[in-house]
Design a protein around this motif. Structure first.
Motif, short mmCIF file in Angstrom:
data_model
loop_
_atom_site.label_atom_id
_atom_site.label_comp_id
_atom_site.label_asym_id
_atom_site.label_seq_id
_atom_site.Cartn_x
_atom_site.Cartn_y
_atom_site.Cartn_z
N GLY A 253 0.77 -1.23 0.00
CA GLY A 253 0.00 0.00 0.00
C GLY A 253 0.81 1.28 0.00
N VAL A 254 2.10 1.21 0.33
CA VAL A 254 2.96 2.39 0.35
C VAL A 254 3.99 2.31 -0.77
CG1 VAL A 254 4.63 3.72 1.68
CG2 VAL A 254 2.62 2.75 2.81
N VAL A 255 4.54 1.11 -0.99
CA VAL A 255 5.49 0.90 -2.08
C VAL A 255 4.80 0.16 -3.23
CG1 VAL A 255 7.69 -0.14 -2.74
CG2 VAL A 255 7.44 0.91 -0.49
N LEU A 256 4.23 -1.00 -2.92
CA LEU A 256 3.42 -1.71 -3.90
C LEU A 256 1.99 -1.20 -3.82
CD1 LEU A 256 4.62 -5.43 -3.52
CD2 LEU A 256 5.27 -3.77 -5.28
N ASP A 257 1.39 -0.96 -4.96
CA ASP A 257 0.02 -0.44 -4.99
C ASP A 257 -0.96 -1.61 -4.83
OD1 ASP A 257 -2.22 1.05 -5.23
OD2 ASP A 257 -1.91 1.66 -7.31
N GLY A 258 -1.14 -2.01 -3.59
CA GLY A 258 -2.02 -3.13 -3.28
C GLY A 258 -1.37 -4.02 -2.24
N VAL A 313 3.26 2.31 -6.08
CA VAL A 313 2.49 3.47 -5.68
C VAL A 313 3.04 4.70 -6.40
CG1 VAL A 313 2.02 5.04 -3.74
CG2 VAL A 313 1.76 2.58 -3.43
N LYS A 314 2.15 5.52 -6.91
CA LYS A 314 2.56 6.72 -7.65
C LYS A 314 3.41 7.62 -6.77
CE LYS A 314 0.65 10.63 -10.23
NZ LYS A 314 -0.60 11.32 -10.65
N GLY A 315 4.57 8.00 -7.30
CA GLY A 315 5.45 8.94 -6.60
C GLY A 315 6.49 8.29 -5.71
N ILE A 316 6.50 6.95 -5.59
CA ILE A 316 7.41 6.31 -4.64
C ILE A 316 8.87 6.54 -5.01
CG2 ILE A 316 7.19 4.10 -5.86
CD1 ILE A 316 7.91 4.64 -2.10
N THR A 317 9.20 6.50 -6.29
CA THR A 317 10.61 6.68 -6.68
C THR A 317 11.09 8.10 -6.38
OG1 THR A 317 9.89 7.14 -8.95
CG2 THR A 317 10.55 4.88 -8.45
N LYS A 318 10.24 9.08 -6.61
CA LYS A 318 10.62 10.46 -6.31
C LYS A 318 10.78 10.65 -4.80
CE LYS A 318 9.29 15.30 -6.86
NZ LYS A 318 8.32 16.26 -7.44
N TYR A 403 7.15 6.79 10.26
CA TYR A 403 6.59 5.50 9.85
C TYR A 403 5.43 5.77 8.92
CZ TYR A 403 5.73 0.49 10.30
OH TYR A 403 5.62 -0.86 10.04
N VAL A 404 5.45 5.13 7.73
CA VAL A 404 4.43 5.36 6.72
C VAL A 404 3.70 4.05 6.45
CG1 VAL A 404 3.93 6.27 4.43
CG2 VAL A 404 5.93 7.10 5.68
N SER A 405 2.38 4.05 6.64
CA SER A 405 1.58 2.85 6.42
C SER A 405 0.25 3.22 5.79
CB SER A 405 1.34 2.11 7.74
OG SER A 405 0.47 1.01 7.55
N ALA A 406 -0.32 2.26 5.06
CA ALA A 406 -1.65 2.44 4.49
C ALA A 406 -2.66 1.54 5.19
CB ALA A 406 -1.63 2.13 2.99
N SER A 407 -2.27 0.93 6.30
CA SER A 407 -3.14 -0.01 7.02
C SER A 407 -3.41 0.47 8.43
CB SER A 407 -2.50 -1.40 7.07
OG SER A 407 -3.25 -2.27 7.90
N ARG A 408 -4.68 0.46 8.83
CA ARG A 408 -5.04 0.85 10.19
C ARG A 408 -4.51 -0.15 11.21
NH1 ARG A 408 -8.40 5.10 10.09
NH2 ARG A 408 -9.55 5.49 8.16
N ARG A 409 -4.19 -1.35 10.78
CA ARG A 409 -3.63 -2.34 11.71
C ARG A 409 -2.25 -1.94 12.20
NH1 ARG A 409 -4.20 -7.84 8.44
NH2 ARG A 409 -3.38 -6.45 6.85
N ASP A 427 -1.12 9.61 -4.38
CA ASP A 427 0.24 10.01 -4.77
C ASP A 427 1.08 10.19 -3.51
OD1 ASP A 427 2.56 11.16 -5.77
OD2 ASP A 427 1.50 12.33 -7.29
N LEU A 428 2.14 9.40 -3.38
CA LEU A 428 2.97 9.46 -2.18
C LEU A 428 3.79 10.73 -2.10
CD1 LEU A 428 3.56 7.64 0.28
CD2 LEU A 428 5.60 6.83 -0.92
N THR A 429 3.90 11.47 -3.21
CA THR A 429 4.66 12.71 -3.15
C THR A 429 4.01 13.73 -2.21
OG1 THR A 429 3.56 13.51 -5.16
CG2 THR A 429 5.71 12.46 -5.42
#
Length: 487
Positions: A253-258, A313-318, A403-409, A427-429
């Motif tokens: 969810g932060v690096v891989l989109d899913g 995830v969009k913007g991860i490389t930048k 710490y960056v997460s896309a999960s409430r867990r 967009d992670l940017t």
């Protein structure tokens, strides 16, 4: 006689305890709960205590407070927050006494609590410049207040977070006698940094608007604030450059989109086998071991191919590039698929991986999972234990970790980090606007909740508030040029 008004929004878990505390007073009273269109069971729980319920005509704390005031029967008004469960038993008596005894017209509570960032970094500095006679108050933003009803009917109620500071300034302008009462220690749900960002903007805007109405801004004031803002910003950027700092990114969810587990189980036809395991009540580490067992016999190239087919995830490389430029170490966190995480680490230039070890033999998964010691505290498993490992290995305190997460867990990790960012956009940017030390940050947006003051964020919050003040003051001065004296 006292009217106690409680504006609430999704506070079903705490409202009954608040009401029960209020009822410990011996003063004749009524309790009015003004619901700000909650989506949880707030009204149902409040009705169990037989209080009067109002549903606000539209969302906004200030409007709820105003409508509660209009519905009240008595001339002594108390406002209490509905999410604080540590009020002293005599909270009503403490706040109402100065009004009932004729000593004050308006009472602000002061207290000790686990934070006060907007108060210390935004409200009090601005008050000291524009309303110095109010700068002595310990908690100018406190929402636990008491006042005479006829006084409150003379002032306006801001619709947003500016309501409490706006009331304070307005009653002061009316010449009200203001008293501050200590109610001990209170504890409520910590505001996340996204809310703190909104609060800082709305509070500073309210103070500036009140100052403009009084003609309290001047070019001299603007110049002083501008110098302070510039020097503080330069110092903040220099300090951030010198700090050892780290960003931890969740793989899913932060690096891989899913979610990689969902993708790989679908591709390998393992969904039916994995679903009952994932939804079971097994302890986390036992559940992970059971999931790993289902992949016995799968080759590592199969896993990597599926990962490569998943979009990033969009913007991860930048984001990674910009963070590395500013000296941030970057870690990738995954609980299960070590080989996949290591593969992504190498592709994107991430520094290291934190993961349990999915065991391989000759490139084939054995079905065994070795739990990483940094996820353990004795026998207790949890990703949040990794902060102790990082502190020992890198001599880096949690307060310097984002710490960056896309999960409430991952709430425990977001809580333990100095800055926790719950990623919800596309967009992670967006993250780059919020990271301390990065250049060209357009405006403060906010990050979700740290458990304690985020040492890297606080100076940025103050700089943003001062910058907002300078801009607003300059805009006012431009629209209201001084009138030249005649020759």
């Amino acid at each position: 006689m006292v009217s106690v008004i409680i504006p609430v929004l999704n506070e079903g878990a705490t409202i009954r305890k608040v009401v029960k505390t209020i009822r410990k007073t011996s003063l004749p009273h009524e309790i009015i709960v003004v619901d700000d269109n909650s989506t949880d069971n707030t009204i149902t729980e409040a009705l169990k205590e037989s209080v009067r319920i109002l549903t606000s005509s539209q969302r906004g704390k200030g409007l709820s407070m105003r409508e509660g005031l209009l519905a009240s029967k008595y001339n002594t008004i108390l406002y209490l927050d509905g999410d604080i469960t540590t009020y002293p038993p005599n909270i009503v008596d403490l706040l109402a006494a100065p009004i009932l005894e004729g000593r004050a017209d308006f009472v602000k509570s002061c207290f000790t609590r686990q934070a006060g960032r907007v108060t210390q970094l935004v409200a009090k500095p601005l008050l000291s410049i524009l309303f110095p006679e109010l700068s002595h108050l310990d908690q100018p933003l406190s929402g636990m207040i008491a006042a005479k009803k006829d006084l409150l009917l003379q002032v306006g109620f801001e619709k947003d977070y500016g309501v409490d500071i706006g009331l304070l300034i307005d009653v002061h302008k009316l010449g009200a006698r203001i008293e501050e009462v200590n109610i001990g220690r209170v504890q409520n749900a910590m505001q996340n940094l996204e809310q703190l960002g909104k609060m800082s903007k709305q509070v500073s805007r309210t103070i500036l608007q009140k100052a403009s109405a009084e003609g309290l801004q001047s070019l001299a004031t603007i110049g002083e604030i501008n110098i302070i803002s510039r020097q503080l910003e330069n110092s903040v950027l220099e300090s951030v450059d010198q700090i050892d700092k780290m960003v931890l990114l969740e793989m899913d969810g932060v690096v891989l989109d899913g979610r990689y587990l969902a993708a790989v189980s679908q591709q390998l036809g393992l969904t039916e086998e994995l679903l009952p395991i994932v939804s079971s009540a097994l302890p986390a580490h036992e559940k992970l071991k059971s999931i790993a067992a289902q992949f016995k016999g799968v080759s590592m190239p199969e896993l990597l191919e599926i990962a490569d087919d998943m979009p990033l995830v969009k913007g991860i490389t930048k984001v990674i590039s910009e963070l590395k430029k500013k000296g941030y170490k970057i870690g990738l966190v995954s609980e299960l698929f070590t080989c996949v995480a290591s593969h992504i680490k190498n592709k994107l230039g991430i520094d290291f991986v934190l993961s349990n070890e999915l065991m391989l033999q000759d490139g084939i998964i054995t079905g065994e999972l070795e739990i990483a010691p940094f996820f353990l505290d004795g026998e207790q498993y949890g990703k949040e234990h990794l902060f102790a490992h990082i502190h020992d290995r890198y001599q880096l305190p949690p307060s310097n970790i984002i710490y960056v997460s896309a999960s409430r867990r991952d709430h425990p990790c977001l809580q333990n980090a100095g800055i926790g960012y719950f990623f919800q956009s596309e967009d992670l940017t967006d993250l780059l606007e919020l990271i301390p030390g990065l250049d060209n940050q357009p405006s403060w947006q906010g990050l979700p909740n740290p458990a304690r003051p985020a040492t890297l964020v606080l100076p940025t919050l103050f700089v943003a508030a001062l910058g907002f003040l300078v801009y607003s003051s300059w805009s006012w001065a431009r629209k209201n040029p001084p009138v030249r004296a005649g020759c």
